[in-house]
Design a protein around this motif. Structure first.
Motif, short mmCIF file in Angstrom:
data_model
loop_
_atom_site.label_atom_id
_atom_site.label_comp_id
_atom_site.label_asym_id
_atom_site.label_seq_id
_atom_site.Cartn_x
_atom_site.Cartn_y
_atom_site.Cartn_z
N GLY A 117 -0.73 6.96 -9.52
CA GLY A 117 -1.93 6.64 -10.28
C GLY A 117 -2.66 5.42 -9.77
N THR A 118 -1.94 4.51 -9.11
CA THR A 118 -2.57 3.31 -8.56
C THR A 118 -3.00 3.49 -7.11
N GLY A 119 -2.74 4.66 -6.56
CA GLY A 119 -3.15 4.93 -5.18
C GLY A 119 -2.16 4.52 -4.12
N VAL A 120 -0.94 4.12 -4.52
CA VAL A 120 0.10 3.78 -3.55
C VAL A 120 0.52 5.06 -2.83
N GLU A 164 7.24 -5.58 -10.32
CA GLU A 164 6.16 -4.82 -10.96
C GLU A 164 4.82 -5.53 -10.72
N HIS A 191 0.81 -1.22 0.00
CA HIS A 191 0.00 0.00 0.00
C HIS A 191 0.84 1.27 0.00
N LEU A 238 1.39 -4.26 -8.69
CA LEU A 238 0.09 -4.19 -9.35
C LEU A 238 -1.03 -4.77 -8.49
N THR A 240 -1.72 -3.92 -5.61
CA THR A 240 -2.31 -2.80 -4.89
C THR A 240 -3.41 -2.15 -5.70
N SER A 241 -3.23 -2.05 -7.01
CA SER A 241 -4.16 -1.31 -7.83
C SER A 241 -5.35 -2.13 -8.30
N SER A 242 -5.32 -3.44 -8.03
CA SER A 242 -6.40 -4.29 -8.53
C SER A 242 -7.59 -4.29 -7.60
N ARG A 248 3.33 6.47 -11.87
CA ARG A 248 2.56 5.22 -11.94
C ARG A 248 2.05 4.82 -10.56
N LEU A 249 2.91 4.91 -9.57
CA LEU A 249 2.50 4.56 -8.22
C LEU A 249 1.39 5.47 -7.73
#
Length: 227
Positions: A105-108, A219, A8, A223, A225-227, A102-103
């Protein structure tokens, strides 16, 4: 098979990780050591002292207790010299800008955990315009012990309001990798100053030369985290 813990948060060391600047730190430390009549090598500073606070390094270097006023004076001499050396070369590590985007964008959640003093952080984070990309910047002044103690990474996780086990740390130094693992975090070694096998021996689960060439399995783990 038990699924790996989702990640996270990502915590970044600054020197040698977000920016490739450790050679300039070492040059400044060697110059100070020579002025003080001490024998020192760049390799010693990169391997033994990286991640430690100046108030931890100077007593070891001098082999004695260093009064606060002397410590402040010597530390400022070294850091001023370092900033002069590195300022013309200020740049993000290859691939870092895209990876951070990118991170985000995935909410990390993102943080920096660094032993760098305030002036050095200002030069890098504000000079590159990246301070606002991170939810928190944790400095050495916020913890009692520098790396390899886990304190600064645990403080970053607390600031981000996440469990340490859900954090991935990006580090270039053995002390930093040890600190990350001691904090119960996933550790990724960036090989700017230390060979990959040495970082792996210290506990890095993955190693890479920069952020443009991160291993595919790392990588994939991110991913989750974003799923």
């Amino acid at each position: 098979m038990i699924a790996p813990t989702p990640l996270h948060a990502a915590i970044f060391d600054m020197d040698g990780t977000l920016v490739d600047n450790m050679r300039y730190h070492s040059e400044a430390w060697v110059a100070l050591s020579q002025r003080l009549g001490l024998e020192a090598t760049a390799e010693r500073f990169e391997r033994e002292f990286a991640g430690k606070k100046n108030e931890e390094i100077l007593p070891i270097l001098l082999g004695r207790h260093v009064p606060a006023d002397e410590l402040a004076r010597l530390a400022e001499e070294k850091e001023t010299h370092y900033r002069k050396l590195y300022a013309p070369h200020l740049a993000l590590m290859r691939g870092a800008e895209a990876f951070i985007a990118r991170l985000r964008g995935t909410g990390v959640r993102l943080a920096i955990a660094t032993a760098a003093p305030t002036g050095n952080r200002t030069m890098v984070l504000d000079g590159l315009g990246i301070r606002s990309l991170f939810a928190r910047v944790v400095g050495a002044e916020e913890v009692t012990r520098g790396k390899p103690a886990p304190d600064i990474f645990l403080a970053a996780a607390k600031a981000l309001e996440v469990e340490p086990s859900t954090c991935v740390v990006f580090e270039d130094a053995v002390n930093g990798i040890i600190a990350a693992r001691a904090a119960g975090m996933v550790a990724v070694g960036i090989t700017t100053t230390t060979p990959p096998e040495v970082l792996r021996e210290a506990g890095a689960q993955w190693v890479a030369p920069d952020f443009a060439t991160l291993p595919p399995d790392l990588e994939a783990r991110l991913l989750i985290t974003s799923s």
